[in-house]
Design a protein around this motif. Sequence first.
Motif, PDB file in Angstrom:
ATOM      1  N   THR A 104       0.830  -1.342   0.111  1.00  0.00           N
ATOM      2  CA  THR A 104      -0.099  -0.098   0.049  1.00  0.00           C
ATOM      3  C   THR A 104       0.905   1.274  -0.048  1.00  0.00           C
ATOM      4  OG1 THR A 104      -1.723  -1.030   1.087  1.00  0.00           O
ATOM      5  CG2 THR A 104      -1.866   1.180   1.353  1.00  0.00           C
ATOM      6  N   SER A 105       0.790   1.942  -1.150  1.00  0.00           N
ATOM      7  CA  SER A 105       1.666   3.189  -1.256  1.00  0.00           C
ATOM      8  C   SER A 105       1.100   4.372  -0.404  1.00  0.00           C
ATOM      9  CB  SER A 105       1.543   3.680  -2.691  1.00  0.00           C
ATOM     10  OG  SER A 105       2.301   4.916  -2.976  1.00  0.00           O
ATOM     11  N   PRO A 106       2.155   5.248   0.202  1.00  0.00           N
ATOM     12  CA  PRO A 106       1.620   6.319   0.741  1.00  0.00           C
ATOM     13  C   PRO A 106       1.027   6.976  -0.112  1.00  0.00           C
ATOM     14  CG  PRO A 106       4.081   6.350   0.637  1.00  0.00           C
ATOM     15  CD  PRO A 106       3.565   5.072   0.226  1.00  0.00           C
ATOM     16  N   GLU A 109      -3.651   7.347  -0.707  1.00  0.00           N
ATOM     17  CA  GLU A 109      -4.856   8.147  -0.152  1.00  0.00           C
ATOM     18  C   GLU A 109      -5.199   9.178  -1.269  1.00  0.00           C
ATOM     19  OE1 GLU A 109      -1.928  11.333   2.396  1.00  0.00           O
ATOM     20  OE2 GLU A 109      -2.887   9.543   3.346  1.00  0.00           O
ATOM     21  N   ASP A 272       5.366   4.522  -6.044  1.00  0.00           N
ATOM     22  CA  ASP A 272       5.451   5.854  -5.386  1.00  0.00           C
ATOM     23  C   ASP A 272       5.391   7.015  -6.692  1.00  0.00           C
ATOM     24  OD1 ASP A 272       4.867   4.368  -2.812  1.00  0.00           O
ATOM     25  OD2 ASP A 272       6.862   4.781  -2.341  1.00  0.00           O
TER      26      ASP A 272
END
Length: 332
Positions: A104-106, A109, A272
């Motif tokens: 889950t990449s930052p 969101e 990312d």
Amino acid sequence: MRRLLAVFLCLLLASCGSAAGPAAFAPEEADRLVIYTSHPQSLYAPLVKEFEERTGIWVQVETGGTAELLERLAEEAAEPRCDLFFGGGADSLTARKELFSPYTSPMAEEVAPGFLCEDGSWTPFSALPVVLIYNPVLVRMNPPEDWESLLNPVWHGRIAFASPTVSGASYTALATILQVLGEDALESFYHNLDRQALSDITFVVDEVSAASAVAEGSCPIGVTIEPAALAAAQAGQDVRLVYPKEGTSAAPDGMAVVRGGLHADNARRFIDFALGQDVQRYVERECLRRPVRKDLLLAGEEDLLLMDYDLYQAAANREAVLARWRALEDGA
């Protein structure tokens, strides 16, 4: 004297280079990344170059069709050679999620919720509506307007469609057709192709070559993804795009960290990077793809009629659907 000195220096450098070999200039293991991609070079090459310049990571790219590359990953699972799978429909990646490590990449969101993977086994890169196309020189009246058109005998043997056993985008297209028309449509559609599926989706339409099937006229209609059709039309080819009136799918293509890859951290860094606003804006502007970030959703996107495409159903049915397709190809 100066000329002799220059020659001597050149010979000395050449001998040093040959003695050291390419390994002397190869990056450290920690600064490498191996990518398998089904994307065209026009898309991946600029992104890889930018990523290398920003990070100092040396990237090796190997290309092929989505299905082919997934099979290669499976064969190499005990000793993975690849770190990042870049491209392929999310339904195809979901069907082989055992090959990937969840991430889950930052940046997640910033992604529109409808594009996110439930378990993190892949990360969306761009949204790809499936579309119909036709050659307006050859089809002057009654162009195809819906998925049902693909079963019309008038188009028998005149439809450009890449085999879903090779192309992930074609599998998504086929799954879309079956979700609209029903599972029994597979055999009818295959026979309306006159048993002639193409070996690569770029043979349907391709911005680089006007010799692809629809633009040059060997097949007056076809099925492809939106960016390929838009790019060909912008290049002046004889191609028109149709959004089927029943609606269409716009499933994302994906990026996934390969399970057991030697450079998993660098694969995550690329993901990312690819979700960054500047890269997503580039994807929209230069590659004619729909970004997945909430802050970059295309104006007018609400005018695109989307069906309720069940990506997870398409993933669960993939092997069975492809087996049926292969049986038809084999004449069973």
